[in-house]
Design a protein around this motif. Structure first.
Motif, short mmCIF file in Angstrom:
data_model
loop_
_atom_site.label_atom_id
_atom_site.label_comp_id
_atom_site.label_asym_id
_atom_site.label_seq_id
_atom_site.Cartn_x
_atom_site.Cartn_y
_atom_site.Cartn_z
N GLU A 68 0.77 -6.40 2.21
CA GLU A 68 -0.26 -6.73 3.19
C GLU A 68 0.39 -7.20 4.49
OE1 GLU A 68 -2.40 -9.67 0.97
OE2 GLU A 68 -3.88 -8.18 0.32
N THR A 172 -0.16 5.00 -1.85
CA THR A 172 -1.33 4.46 -2.56
C THR A 172 -0.85 3.59 -3.72
OG1 THR A 172 -2.65 6.40 -1.98
CG2 THR A 172 -3.45 5.01 -3.78
N LYS A 181 -7.91 1.01 -5.15
CA LYS A 181 -6.53 1.22 -4.75
C LYS A 181 -6.37 0.90 -3.25
CE LYS A 181 -5.49 4.69 -8.25
NZ LYS A 181 -5.02 6.07 -8.53
N ILE A 182 -5.16 0.53 -2.89
CA ILE A 182 -4.85 0.19 -1.50
C ILE A 182 -4.00 1.32 -0.91
CG2 ILE A 182 -3.62 -1.41 0.03
CD1 ILE A 182 -4.24 -3.63 -1.93
#
Length: 239
Positions: A68, A172, A181-182
């Motif tokens: 992040e 992903t 999912k990110i």
């Protein structure tokens, strides 16, 4: 807050520097620029990808240290627990700067607000006579070496870009805290398909330039995403 000023005997005659592995100053930088030469060693710990400077269009290799933005999972405390760190982490509190945009002359600068700066303990930068200490000479040479490696890194990235090997891709991942999912966007990878389709001449040039270890190390480093995901999951549990 950093206070970076040119190093001078008038202001810094009695200054000493201590060594520290406290890299918490990078706690909000999840992408850390690295040098091409250090990629083969950094892949033992970090995923290495490329990002593009939106203003110059130039590519930069970076170590992903956080999933992040503004969270570097390795630098949340003052204890560095990884077996290796980027060369740039060890530069502080010294740096070098060009005296002009056109020339090659540089000056050494110091961050006066760094906790590694004091008059009480550490290695002196100047002798009582105002001459550079052996320690400062060694640190300056190291900074110049890093500057040269930075230029080499720019040349490497430009070569890879010219050969159309850097391709925008989406990473992903799946974290324990969420079912969704990110997606990590804005990263570039050396594309296997493009690499395999290089002409014999271009591949030979890649080899002669000594870039094959960097190419293969970068590709192998992507396996470290699982390590990063595990660190993120652990980090989330502690919040």
């Amino acid at each position: 807050m950093a206070k970076i000023v040119p190093l001078s005997t008038e202001k810094h005659l009695n200054i000493k520097l201590t060594h520290s592995n406290d890299f918490s100053r990078f706690s909000k930088e999840h992408l850390i620029p690295v040098l091409a030469r250090e990629i083969p060693s950094l892949v033992a710990e970090f995923p290495i990808v490329f990002v593009k400077n939106g203003e110059t269009g130039q590519f930069i290799p970076v170590a992903i240290m956080g999933i992040e933005p503004e969270v570097n999972l390795y630098c949340q405390s003052n204890q560095w627990d990884a077996p290796i760190s980027p060369i740039g982490f060890s530069n502080a509190p010294l740096s070098i700067a060009r005296t002009s945009e056109e020339g090659d002359n540089v000056i050494v600068c110091i961050d006066e607000e760094s906790p590694m700066v004091s008059e009480a303990e550490g290695n002196r930068l100047f002798t009582d006579e105002g001459e550079r200490s052996e320690y400062l000479t060694a640190r300056t040479n190291a900074l110049l070496d890093v500057a040269a490696m930075h230029q080499q890194t720019q040349a490497v990235c430009q070569f890879l870009a010219d050969k159309n090997l850097l391709v925008s891709q989406q990473l992903t991942i799946k974290l324990e805290r969420s079912e969704q999912k990110i997606n990590i966007n804005g990263v570039y990878l050396i594309d296997d398909k493009a690499l395999n389709e290089l002409s014999d001449e271009d591949f030979l040039e890649l080899r002669k330039k000594g870039l094959l270890p960097i190419v293969y190390a970068h590709r192998a480093s992507l396996n470290q995403m699982s390590r990063l995901i595990a660190k993120q999951n652990q980090f989330d549990k502690l919040q």
